[in-house]
Motif scaffolding. Structure first.
Motif, PDB file in Angstrom:
ATOM      1  N   VAL A  44     -62.743  22.463  66.098  1.00  0.00           N
ATOM      2  CA  VAL A  44     -61.306  22.246  66.016  1.00  0.00           C
ATOM      3  C   VAL A  44     -60.606  22.849  67.221  1.00  0.00           C
ATOM      4  O   VAL A  44     -60.991  23.926  67.698  1.00  0.00           O
ATOM      5  N   VAL A  45     -59.588  22.143  67.715  1.00  0.00           N
ATOM      6  CA  VAL A  45     -58.723  22.640  68.788  1.00  0.00           C
ATOM      7  C   VAL A  45     -57.364  22.951  68.184  1.00  0.00           C
ATOM      8  O   VAL A  45     -56.772  22.107  67.492  1.00  0.00           O
ATOM      9  N   PHE A  46     -56.861  24.149  68.444  1.00  0.00           N
ATOM     10  CA  PHE A  46     -55.572  24.579  67.908  1.00  0.00           C
ATOM     11  C   PHE A  46     -54.537  24.741  69.011  1.00  0.00           C
ATOM     12  O   PHE A  46     -54.840  25.220  70.107  1.00  0.00           O
ATOM     13  N   ALA A  47     -53.293  24.390  68.704  1.00  0.00           N
ATOM     14  CA  ALA A  47     -52.154  24.757  69.536  1.00  0.00           C
ATOM     15  C   ALA A  47     -51.708  26.165  69.162  1.00  0.00           C
ATOM     16  O   ALA A  47     -51.904  26.617  68.030  1.00  0.00           O
ATOM     17  N   SER A  48     -51.110  26.846  70.122  1.00  0.00           N
ATOM     18  CA  SER A  48     -50.571  28.192  69.893  1.00  0.00           C
ATOM     19  C   SER A  48     -49.073  28.133  70.113  1.00  0.00           C
ATOM     20  O   SER A  48     -48.600  28.163  71.251  1.00  0.00           O
ATOM     21  N   ALA A  49     -48.312  28.028  69.032  1.00  0.00           N
ATOM     22  CA  ALA A  49     -46.861  27.878  69.150  1.00  0.00           C
ATOM     23  C   ALA A  49     -46.216  28.229  67.821  1.00  0.00           C
ATOM     24  O   ALA A  49     -46.843  28.081  66.763  1.00  0.00           O
ATOM     25  N   PRO A  50     -44.962  28.691  67.849  1.00  0.00           N
ATOM     26  CA  PRO A  50     -44.285  29.023  66.594  1.00  0.00           C
ATOM     27  C   PRO A  50     -44.279  27.888  65.580  1.00  0.00           C
ATOM     28  O   PRO A  50     -44.344  28.133  64.373  1.00  0.00           O
ATOM     29  N   SER A  51     -44.240  26.649  66.045  1.00  0.00           N
ATOM     30  CA  SER A  51     -44.229  25.508  65.122  1.00  0.00           C
ATOM     31  C   SER A  51     -45.519  25.396  64.325  1.00  0.00           C
ATOM     32  O   SER A  51     -45.560  24.716  63.293  1.00  0.00           O
ATOM     33  N   GLN A  52     -46.553  26.064  64.802  1.00  0.00           N
ATOM     34  CA  GLN A  52     -47.864  25.987  64.135  1.00  0.00           C
ATOM     35  C   GLN A  52     -48.138  27.173  63.214  1.00  0.00           C
ATOM     36  O   GLN A  52     -49.136  27.182  62.492  1.00  0.00           O
ATOM     37  N   GLU A  53     -47.277  28.171  63.246  1.00  0.00           N
ATOM     38  CA  GLU A  53     -47.579  29.427  62.571  1.00  0.00           C
ATOM     39  C   GLU A  53     -47.732  29.268  61.062  1.00  0.00           C
ATOM     40  O   GLU A  53     -48.692  29.769  60.460  1.00  0.00           O
ATOM     41  N   ALA A  54     -46.806  28.569  60.423  1.00  0.00           N
ATOM     42  CA  ALA A  54     -46.882  28.408  58.971  1.00  0.00           C
ATOM     43  C   ALA A  54     -48.079  27.558  58.573  1.00  0.00           C
ATOM     44  O   ALA A  54     -48.739  27.825  57.560  1.00  0.00           O
ATOM     45  N   MET A  55     -48.369  26.539  59.359  1.00  0.00           N
ATOM     46  CA  MET A  55     -49.540  25.700  59.082  1.00  0.00           C
ATOM     47  C   MET A  55     -50.822  26.519  59.186  1.00  0.00           C
ATOM     48  O   MET A  55     -51.716  26.421  58.337  1.00  0.00           O
ATOM     49  N   LEU A  56     -50.931  27.346  60.236  1.00  0.00           N
ATOM     50  CA  LEU A  56     -52.110  28.184  60.401  1.00  0.00           C
ATOM     51  C   LEU A  56     -52.254  29.182  59.263  1.00  0.00           C
ATOM     52  O   LEU A  56     -53.375  29.457  58.798  1.00  0.00           O
ATOM     53  N   ALA A  57     -51.144  29.719  58.797  1.00  0.00           N
ATOM     54  CA  ALA A  57     -51.198  30.655  57.665  1.00  0.00           C
ATOM     55  C   ALA A  57     -51.728  29.961  56.422  1.00  0.00           C
ATOM     56  O   ALA A  57     -52.553  30.507  55.681  1.00  0.00           O
ATOM     57  N   GLU A  58     -51.264  28.744  56.183  1.00  0.00           N
ATOM     58  CA  GLU A  58     -51.750  27.977  55.041  1.00  0.00           C
ATOM     59  C   GLU A  58     -53.241  27.668  55.190  1.00  0.00           C
ATOM     60  O   GLU A  58     -54.021  27.796  54.246  1.00  0.00           O
ATOM     61  N   LEU A  59     -53.646  27.253  56.357  1.00  0.00           N
ATOM     62  CA  LEU A  59     -55.045  26.919  56.593  1.00  0.00           C
ATOM     63  C   LEU A  59     -55.932  28.149  56.429  1.00  0.00           C
ATOM     64  O   LEU A  59     -57.034  28.063  55.871  1.00  0.00           O
ATOM     65  N   SER A  60     -55.448  29.279  56.904  1.00  0.00           N
ATOM     66  CA  SER A  60     -56.217  30.521  56.805  1.00  0.00           C
ATOM     67  C   SER A  60     -56.436  30.953  55.369  1.00  0.00           C
ATOM     68  O   SER A  60     -57.432  31.625  55.051  1.00  0.00           O
ATOM     69  N   ARG A  61     -55.515  30.568  54.490  1.00  0.00           N
ATOM     70  CA  ARG A  61     -55.637  30.954  53.073  1.00  0.00           C
ATOM     71  C   ARG A  61     -56.520  29.998  52.266  1.00  0.00           C
ATOM     72  O   ARG A  61     -56.774  30.252  51.086  1.00  0.00           O
ATOM     73  N   ASP A  62     -56.973  28.920  52.889  1.00  0.00           N
ATOM     74  CA  ASP A  62     -57.765  27.931  52.156  1.00  0.00           C
ATOM     75  C   ASP A  62     -59.183  28.459  51.970  1.00  0.00           C
ATOM     76  O   ASP A  62     -59.984  28.494  52.915  1.00  0.00           O
ATOM     77  N   GLU A  63     -59.505  28.872  50.766  1.00  0.00           N
ATOM     78  CA  GLU A  63     -60.792  29.503  50.487  1.00  0.00           C
ATOM     79  C   GLU A  63     -61.961  28.523  50.496  1.00  0.00           C
ATOM     80  O   GLU A  63     -63.117  28.938  50.430  1.00  0.00           O
ATOM     81  N   ARG A  64     -61.679  27.246  50.601  1.00  0.00           N
ATOM     82  CA  ARG A  64     -62.755  26.259  50.646  1.00  0.00           C
ATOM     83  C   ARG A  64     -63.460  26.234  51.999  1.00  0.00           C
ATOM     84  O   ARG A  64     -64.603  25.768  52.099  1.00  0.00           O
ATOM     85  N   ILE A  65     -62.793  26.710  53.042  1.00  0.00           N
ATOM     86  CA  ILE A  65     -63.335  26.603  54.397  1.00  0.00           C
ATOM     87  C   ILE A  65     -64.278  27.761  54.691  1.00  0.00           C
ATOM     88  O   ILE A  65     -63.898  28.926  54.566  1.00  0.00           O
ATOM     89  N   ASP A  66     -65.498  27.448  55.066  1.00  0.00           N
ATOM     90  CA  ASP A  66     -66.459  28.450  55.526  1.00  0.00           C
ATOM     91  C   ASP A  66     -66.307  28.560  57.038  1.00  0.00           C
ATOM     92  O   ASP A  66     -66.853  27.761  57.800  1.00  0.00           O
ATOM     93  N   TRP A  67     -65.535  29.539  57.478  1.00  0.00           N
ATOM     94  CA  TRP A  67     -65.213  29.650  58.900  1.00  0.00           C
ATOM     95  C   TRP A  67     -66.423  29.995  59.752  1.00  0.00           C
ATOM     96  O   TRP A  67     -66.393  29.804  60.975  1.00  0.00           O
ATOM     97  N   SER A  68     -67.496  30.470  59.148  1.00  0.00           N
ATOM     98  CA  SER A  68     -68.705  30.733  59.927  1.00  0.00           C
ATOM     99  C   SER A  68     -69.316  29.439  60.448  1.00  0.00           C
ATOM    100  O   SER A  68     -70.168  29.462  61.345  1.00  0.00           O
ATOM    101  N   LYS A  69     -68.876  28.315  59.901  1.00  0.00           N
ATOM    102  CA  LYS A  69     -69.386  27.008  60.325  1.00  0.00           C
ATOM    103  C   LYS A  69     -68.386  26.249  61.198  1.00  0.00           C
ATOM    104  O   LYS A  69     -68.580  25.074  61.478  1.00  0.00           O
ATOM    105  N   VAL A  70     -67.334  26.947  61.629  1.00  0.00           N
ATOM    106  CA  VAL A  70     -66.276  26.318  62.418  1.00  0.00           C
ATOM    107  C   VAL A  70     -66.223  26.925  63.815  1.00  0.00           C
ATOM    108  O   VAL A  70     -66.137  28.150  63.959  1.00  0.00           O
TER     109      VAL A  70
END
Length: 261
Positions: A44-70
């Motif tokens: 995955v490629v992420f943008a770094s900007a205030p407009s993305q902050e809330a989306m990233l917070a939501e994504l970070s809380r998603d317990e379904r994602i195994d980040w060791s595989k990302v």
């Protein structure tokens, strides 16, 4: 021309910024989960900007994602700015990704020679297909730092050095990241338009009335480098997630209301 293919509606309208961010994060998560299910890993490629902050917070809380595989990448980085500064895009993103994602996060090195870093990061990004690009849109229609004056939809490079448009530099001030435009670096490394759009899924999250004109132009105007975000019209996996203000100038495009809470 507005997007009118069989994949409509490609625009999700949130009642609030939080609602918009939730819907975008859900879409990005499903794409990551699908890649992990199908191939055992995701990129995955992420943008770094205030407009993305809330989306990233939501994504970070998603317990379904195994980040060791990302494997995570960021789409641009200032030159002439220390990498540990909070405004540095790699640092900004590292501060907002979940801890479990950081071992798989490859940063652009602003402390290296630009040509060497272009070669190194290009190799990393092209080692395997990108599954998801999570991006926003600049007030001048840029994506990453592909500015209208220099964007190339057929760029043969995946990473290049660019000179920043004064509009983009002012946006960093308006977003509260720098005190004055003179403090904003004038050079950056950026993933090119072909690199960004190589992803199977593109999740474009845009918030605020200051982006409304760029959004309308990107979705309903001609596909042209004068508005680099217009390239998403031609991408079958591109989905837009807008709040009410970002969508305020949009006409003639089918939208769906977010069902998130």
């Amino acid at each position: 021309m507005p997007v009118t293919d069989e994949l409509e509606p490609r625009v999700t309208l949130g009642a609030t910024e939080a609602d918009t961010a939730h819907a975008a994060a859900q879409h990005a998560a499903e794409a990551l989960l699908g890649a992990i299910r199908d191939r055992g890993s995701a990129r995955v490629v992420f943008a770094s900007a205030p407009s993305q902050e809330a989306m990233l917070a939501e994504l970070s809380r998603d317990e379904r994602i195994d980040w060791s595989k990302v494997s995570s990448f960021h789409m641009d980085e200032y030159l002439d700015l220390a990498m540990d500064r909070p405004q540095a895009f790699g640092q900004w993103l590292a501060d907002r990704l979940p801890a479990a994602a950081l071992p798989g996060f490859a940063r652009i090195r602003a402390d290296a020679e630009a040509e060497e870093e272009i070669a190194r990061y290009s190799t990393l990004v092209t080692q395997a297909p990108i599954d998801v690009t999570c991006l926003g849109v600049g007030v001048n229609g840029h994506i990453a730092f592909n500015e209208p004056a220099i964007a190339d939809f057929a760029d043969p490079a995946w990473v290049r050095e660019v000179t920043l448009d004064v509009v983009s530099r002012q946006q960093q001030v308006d977003d509260g990241l720098f005190a004055s435009v003179d403090e904003v670096p004038t050079r950056a490394l950026t993933l090119t338009v072909p690199a960004l759009t190589s992803a199977a899924t593109m999740v474009c999250t845009v918030l605020g009335r200051q982006k409304a004109h760029a959004v309308a132009r990107a979705l309903t105007g001609p596909v042209e480098t004068a508005c680099p975000a217009s390239r998403l019209q031609e991408h079958p996996g591109a989905r837009w997630f807008l709040d009410q203000e970002a969508a305020s100038e949009l006409e003639g495009v089918a939208v769906t209301a977010s069902s998130s809470s």
